[in-house]
Design a protein around this motif. Structure first.
Motif, mmCIF file in Angstrom:
data_model
loop_
_atom_site.group_PDB
_atom_site.id
_atom_site.type_symbol
_atom_site.label_atom_id
_atom_site.label_comp_id
_atom_site.label_asym_id
_atom_site.label_seq_id
_atom_site.Cartn_x
_atom_site.Cartn_y
_atom_site.Cartn_z
ATOM 1 N N ALA A 88 0.536 -1.240 -0.167
ATOM 2 C CA ALA A 88 0.007 0.041 -0.136
ATOM 3 C C ALA A 88 1.060 1.297 0.073
ATOM 4 O O ALA A 88 0.416 2.228 -0.239
ATOM 5 C CB ALA A 88 -0.930 -0.050 1.174
ATOM 6 N N CYS A 89 2.075 1.141 0.227
ATOM 7 C CA CYS A 89 2.981 2.585 0.291
ATOM 8 C C CYS A 89 3.701 2.807 -1.023
ATOM 9 O O CYS A 89 4.160 3.784 -1.012
ATOM 10 C CB CYS A 89 3.877 2.500 1.539
ATOM 11 S SG CYS A 89 5.112 1.372 1.709
ATOM 12 N N GLY A 90 4.261 1.589 -1.439
ATOM 13 C CA GLY A 90 5.286 2.064 -2.754
ATOM 14 C C GLY A 90 6.631 2.118 -2.642
ATOM 15 O O GLY A 90 7.354 2.400 -3.496
ATOM 16 N N ALA A 91 6.773 1.994 -1.239
ATOM 17 C CA ALA A 91 8.329 2.156 -0.823
ATOM 18 C C ALA A 91 9.404 1.155 -1.539
ATOM 19 O O ALA A 91 10.542 1.501 -1.781
ATOM 20 C CB ALA A 91 8.555 2.316 0.440
ATOM 21 N N CYS A 92 8.823 -0.030 -1.540
ATOM 22 C CA CYS A 92 9.644 -1.221 -2.425
ATOM 23 C C CYS A 92 9.531 -1.699 -3.725
ATOM 24 O O CYS A 92 9.928 -2.671 -3.853
ATOM 25 C CB CYS A 92 9.434 -2.215 -1.209
ATOM 26 S SG CYS A 92 7.784 -3.063 -1.675
ATOM 27 N N VAL A 93 9.459 -0.344 -4.697
ATOM 28 C CA VAL A 93 9.401 -0.852 -6.037
ATOM 29 C C VAL A 93 10.763 -1.353 -6.386
ATOM 30 O O VAL A 93 11.651 -0.615 -6.201
ATOM 31 C CB VAL A 93 8.804 0.239 -6.642
ATOM 32 C CG1 VAL A 93 8.871 0.033 -8.301
ATOM 33 C CG2 VAL A 93 7.328 0.807 -6.348
ATOM 34 N N VAL A 94 10.818 -2.477 -7.102
ATOM 35 C CA VAL A 94 11.925 -2.746 -7.817
ATOM 36 C C VAL A 94 11.597 -3.076 -9.368
ATOM 37 O O VAL A 94 10.601 -3.591 -9.403
ATOM 38 C CB VAL A 94 12.740 -4.212 -7.198
ATOM 39 C CG1 VAL A 94 13.005 -3.920 -5.684
ATOM 40 C CG2 VAL A 94 11.341 -5.256 -7.159
ATOM 41 N N GLU A 95 12.645 -2.760 -9.957
ATOM 42 C CA GLU A 95 12.701 -3.197 -11.388
ATOM 43 C C GLU A 95 13.389 -4.656 -11.469
ATOM 44 O O GLU A 95 14.597 -4.720 -11.063
ATOM 45 C CB GLU A 95 13.587 -2.201 -12.239
ATOM 46 C CG GLU A 95 13.703 -2.593 -13.698
ATOM 47 C CD GLU A 95 14.653 -1.583 -14.660
ATOM 48 O OE1 GLU A 95 14.684 -1.544 -15.568
ATOM 49 O OE2 GLU A 95 15.363 -0.734 -13.849
ATOM 50 N N VAL A 96 12.735 -5.612 -12.303
ATOM 51 C CA VAL A 96 13.210 -6.733 -12.467
ATOM 52 C C VAL A 96 14.142 -6.966 -13.505
ATOM 53 O O VAL A 96 13.809 -6.644 -14.579
ATOM 54 C CB VAL A 96 12.170 -7.905 -12.707
ATOM 55 C CG1 VAL A 96 12.760 -9.304 -12.649
ATOM 56 C CG2 VAL A 96 11.133 -7.743 -11.434
ATOM 57 N N ILE A 97 15.460 -7.143 -13.487
ATOM 58 C CA ILE A 97 16.472 -7.153 -14.214
ATOM 59 C C ILE A 97 16.490 -8.692 -14.862
ATOM 60 O O ILE A 97 16.746 -8.925 -16.287
ATOM 61 C CB ILE A 97 17.693 -7.117 -13.631
ATOM 62 C CG1 ILE A 97 17.595 -5.517 -13.075
ATOM 63 C CG2 ILE A 97 18.880 -7.198 -14.858
ATOM 64 C CD1 ILE A 97 17.527 -4.441 -13.910
#
Length: 97
Positions: A42-51
């Motif tokens: 719910a906060c969006g702090a942990c967005v990662v791009e999958v390489i």
């Protein structure tokens, strides 16, 4: 069984138990490598791009996909680290917010 999660750009490798959310990395290292605030998507702090290894993180559920789209990450290469589970080796990069 454990699998390797690699964090770029530094190439830090951490072994996590199969099925663990990526935010469980906090239990394996003393450094805060993936920021997070809520663990509930719910906060969006942990967005990662999958390489590499998108299939190793399980399917995005509709709520995660909708929230990522709201954040501007609708391309399918991004995930919430608290919502995906490590099923095999994967490589990700923490997104600068």
């Amino acid at each position: 069984m454990k699998h390797t999660l690699t964090l770029m750009p530094d190439g830090v490798e951490v072994a996590l138990a199969q099925g663990s959310p990526l935010t469980d990395i906090e239990y394996e290292t003393s450094e805060p490598l993936i920021p997070f605030g809520c663990r509930s998507g719910a906060c969006g702090a942990c967005v990662v791009e999958v390489i590499d290894g998108a299939e190793a993180l399980g399917e995005r559920d509709p709520e995660e996909a909708d929230f990522l789209e709201d954040l501007g990450w609708a391309d399918g290469n991004h995930r919430l680290a608290c919502q995906c589970r490590l099923l095999a080796a994967a490589t990700v990069r923490v997104v600068d917010q």
